[in-house]
Design a protein around this motif. Structure first.
Motif, PDB file in Angstrom:
ATOM      1  N   LYS A 280       0.858  -1.182   0.000  1.00 11.07           N
ATOM      2  CA  LYS A 280       0.000   0.000   0.000  1.00 11.07           C
ATOM      3  C   LYS A 280       0.896   1.234   0.000  1.00 11.07           C
ATOM      4  N   LYS A 281       0.674   2.149  -0.944  1.00  8.30           N
ATOM      5  CA  LYS A 281       1.567   3.289  -1.123  1.00  8.30           C
ATOM      6  C   LYS A 281       1.086   4.545  -0.420  1.00  8.30           C
ATOM      7  N   TYR A 282      -0.217   4.775  -0.393  1.00  6.25           N
ATOM      8  CA  TYR A 282      -0.742   6.040   0.112  1.00  6.25           C
ATOM      9  C   TYR A 282      -1.686   5.816   1.280  1.00  6.25           C
ATOM     10  N   ALA A 283      -1.678   6.766   2.203  1.00  7.97           N
ATOM     11  CA  ALA A 283      -2.615   6.760   3.320  1.00  7.97           C
ATOM     12  C   ALA A 283      -3.492   7.994   3.192  1.00  7.97           C
ATOM     13  N   LYS A 284      -4.725   7.889   3.627  1.00  6.56           N
ATOM     14  CA  LYS A 284      -5.637   9.020   3.565  1.00  6.56           C
ATOM     15  C   LYS A 284      -6.163   9.321   4.963  1.00  6.56           C
ATOM     16  N   LEU A 285      -7.143  10.175   5.035  1.00  5.80           N
ATOM     17  CA  LEU A 285      -7.718  10.616   6.304  1.00  5.80           C
ATOM     18  C   LEU A 285      -8.292   9.424   7.077  1.00  5.80           C
ATOM     19  N   GLY A 286      -7.902   9.255   8.329  1.00  6.75           N
ATOM     20  CA  GLY A 286      -8.387   8.160   9.143  1.00  6.75           C
ATOM     21  C   GLY A 286      -7.546   6.907   9.087  1.00  6.75           C
ATOM     22  N   SER A 287      -6.473   6.900   8.290  1.00  3.00           N
ATOM     23  CA  SER A 287      -5.604   5.732   8.187  1.00  3.00           C
ATOM     24  C   SER A 287      -4.589   5.730   9.319  1.00  3.00           C
ATOM     25  N   VAL A 288      -4.046   4.544   9.596  1.00  3.25           N
ATOM     26  CA  VAL A 288      -3.010   4.390  10.611  1.00  3.25           C
ATOM     27  C   VAL A 288      -1.682   4.151   9.907  1.00  3.25           C
ATOM     28  N   ILE A 289      -0.653   4.878  10.333  1.00  2.00           N
ATOM     29  CA  ILE A 289       0.681   4.749   9.754  1.00  2.00           C
ATOM     30  C   ILE A 289       1.688   4.542  10.878  1.00  2.00           C
ATOM     31  N   ILE A 290       2.903   4.142  10.515  1.00  5.21           N
ATOM     32  CA  ILE A 290       4.000   4.028  11.471  1.00  5.21           C
ATOM     33  C   ILE A 290       4.927   5.212  11.247  1.00  5.21           C
ATOM     34  N   VAL A 291       5.268   5.916  12.336  1.00 10.03           N
ATOM     35  CA  VAL A 291       6.062   7.137  12.234  1.00 10.03           C
ATOM     36  C   VAL A 291       7.275   7.078  13.156  1.00 10.03           C
ATOM     37  N   SER A 292       8.249   7.919  12.840  1.00 12.75           N
ATOM     38  CA  SER A 292       9.431   8.119  13.663  1.00 12.75           C
ATOM     39  C   SER A 292       9.454   9.574  14.111  1.00 12.75           C
ATOM     40  N   ILE A 293       9.764   9.823  15.373  1.00 12.03           N
ATOM     41  CA  ILE A 293       9.780  11.181  15.920  1.00 12.03           C
ATOM     42  C   ILE A 293      11.022  11.908  15.390  1.00 12.03           C
ATOM     43  N   GLN A 294      10.819  13.094  14.773  1.00 16.42           N
ATOM     44  CA  GLN A 294      11.919  13.876  14.219  1.00 16.42           C
ATOM     45  C   GLN A 294      12.309  15.042  15.124  1.00 16.42           C
ATOM     46  N   GLN A 295      11.315  15.777  15.651  1.00 10.52           N
ATOM     47  CA  GLN A 295      11.584  16.940  16.497  1.00 10.52           C
ATOM     48  C   GLN A 295      10.678  16.889  17.715  1.00 10.52           C
ATOM     49  N   LEU A 296      11.185  17.422  18.824  1.00 13.33           N
ATOM     50  CA  LEU A 296      10.381  17.579  20.032  1.00 13.33           C
ATOM     51  C   LEU A 296      10.077  19.054  20.228  1.00 13.33           C
ATOM     52  N   ARG A 297       9.018  19.334  20.956  1.00 18.36           N
ATOM     53  CA  ARG A 297       8.697  20.724  21.284  1.00 18.36           C
ATOM     54  C   ARG A 297       9.718  21.250  22.280  1.00 18.36           C
ATOM     55  N   ASN A 298      10.068  22.523  22.177  1.00 22.53           N
ATOM     56  CA  ASN A 298      11.142  23.085  22.998  1.00 22.53           C
ATOM     57  C   ASN A 298      10.826  23.068  24.479  1.00 22.53           C
ATOM     58  N   LYS A 299       9.614  23.432  24.847  1.00 22.15           N
ATOM     59  CA  LYS A 299       9.272  23.572  26.262  1.00 22.15           C
ATOM     60  C   LYS A 299       9.139  22.223  26.961  1.00 22.15           C
ATOM     61  N   SER A 300       8.822  21.176  26.207  1.00 17.26           N
ATOM     62  CA  SER A 300       8.502  19.912  26.858  1.00 17.26           C
ATOM     63  C   SER A 300       9.549  18.822  26.626  1.00 17.26           C
ATOM     64  N   LYS A 301      10.798  19.206  26.372  1.00 14.22           N
ATOM     65  CA  LYS A 301      11.817  18.191  26.133  1.00 14.22           C
ATOM     66  C   LYS A 301      12.068  17.332  27.369  1.00 14.22           C
ATOM     67  N   LYS A 302      11.965  17.917  28.544  1.00 15.09           N
ATOM     68  CA  LYS A 302      12.202  17.156  29.766  1.00 15.09           C
ATOM     69  C   LYS A 302      10.963  16.398  30.219  1.00 15.09           C
ATOM     70  N   THR A 303       9.794  16.939  29.912  1.00 19.19           N
ATOM     71  CA  THR A 303       8.567  16.328  30.414  1.00 19.19           C
ATOM     72  C   THR A 303       7.754  15.626  29.331  1.00 19.19           C
ATOM     73  N   SER A 304       8.336  15.418  28.142  1.00 18.59           N
ATOM     74  CA  SER A 304       7.553  14.828  27.058  1.00 18.59           C
ATOM     75  C   SER A 304       7.347  13.337  27.298  1.00 18.59           C
ATOM     76  N   LYS A 305       6.271  12.814  26.725  1.00 17.89           N
ATOM     77  CA  LYS A 305       5.926  11.402  26.852  1.00 17.89           C
ATOM     78  C   LYS A 305       6.636  10.548  25.816  1.00 17.89           C
ATOM     79  N   VAL A 306       7.242  11.194  24.825  1.00 20.24           N
ATOM     80  CA  VAL A 306       7.946  10.487  23.754  1.00 20.24           C
ATOM     81  C   VAL A 306       9.386  10.991  23.681  1.00 20.24           C
ATOM     82  N   LYS A 307      10.240  10.224  23.007  1.00 21.26           N
ATOM     83  CA  LYS A 307      11.626  10.610  22.819  1.00 21.26           C
ATOM     84  C   LYS A 307      11.942  10.671  21.335  1.00 21.26           C
TER      85      LYS A 307
END
Length: 126
Positions: free
Chosen positions: A30-57
């Motif tokens: 499957k090549k394309y995903a549309k609205l409501g689809s589930v995909i697998i992602v990798s985190i690229q950037q974190l928000r500046n204020k929540s780097k210490k308290t974020s739930k993800v890395k």
């Protein structure tokens, strides 16, 4: 249309700012995903204020639900739904959202799907 290596904005308060699509789920080659689809992602950037308290890395891999896309989405009545950005909300292994709030509107088409909890934590429905 979301495909591999697409950069997406995260619209929940999990701590991530941008993610990159790794794989589109839902079938063989499957090549394309549309609205409501589930995909697998990798985190690229974190928000500046929540780097210490974020739930993800950074560089972690998660599943995500596509909430908004730039491509046109036709409804049954003939109207079209277009957003300004490609946006996702992160999901854990059980299928529930990682964040506790979703910023911005969510389309009404997600109300009929399995992910009804996203409607309750969002700010508005379009």
């Amino acid at each position: 249309m979301i495909q591999q290596r697409t950069i997406l904005k995260v619209s929940d308060n999990s701590g991530a700012k941008t993610v990159r699509c790794i794989k589109v789920l839902g079938g063989f080659k499957k090549k394309y995903a549309k609205l409501g689809s589930v995909i697998i992602v990798s985190i690229q950037q974190l928000r500046n204020k929540s780097k210490k308290t974020s739930k993800v890395k950074k560089k972690e891999v998660y599943k995500a639900l596509i909430i908004r896309t730039k491509s046109k989405n036709r409804k049954k009545d003939g109207s079209e739904l277009i957003f300004n950005e490609n946006s996702v909300a992160l999901i854990n292994k059980q299928g529930s959202p990682i964040g506790t709030r979703i910023m911005g509107p969510i389309p009404r088409t997600l109300k009929k799907s399995v992910f009804k909890k996203f409607i309750s934590i969002s700010s508005g429905i379009v």
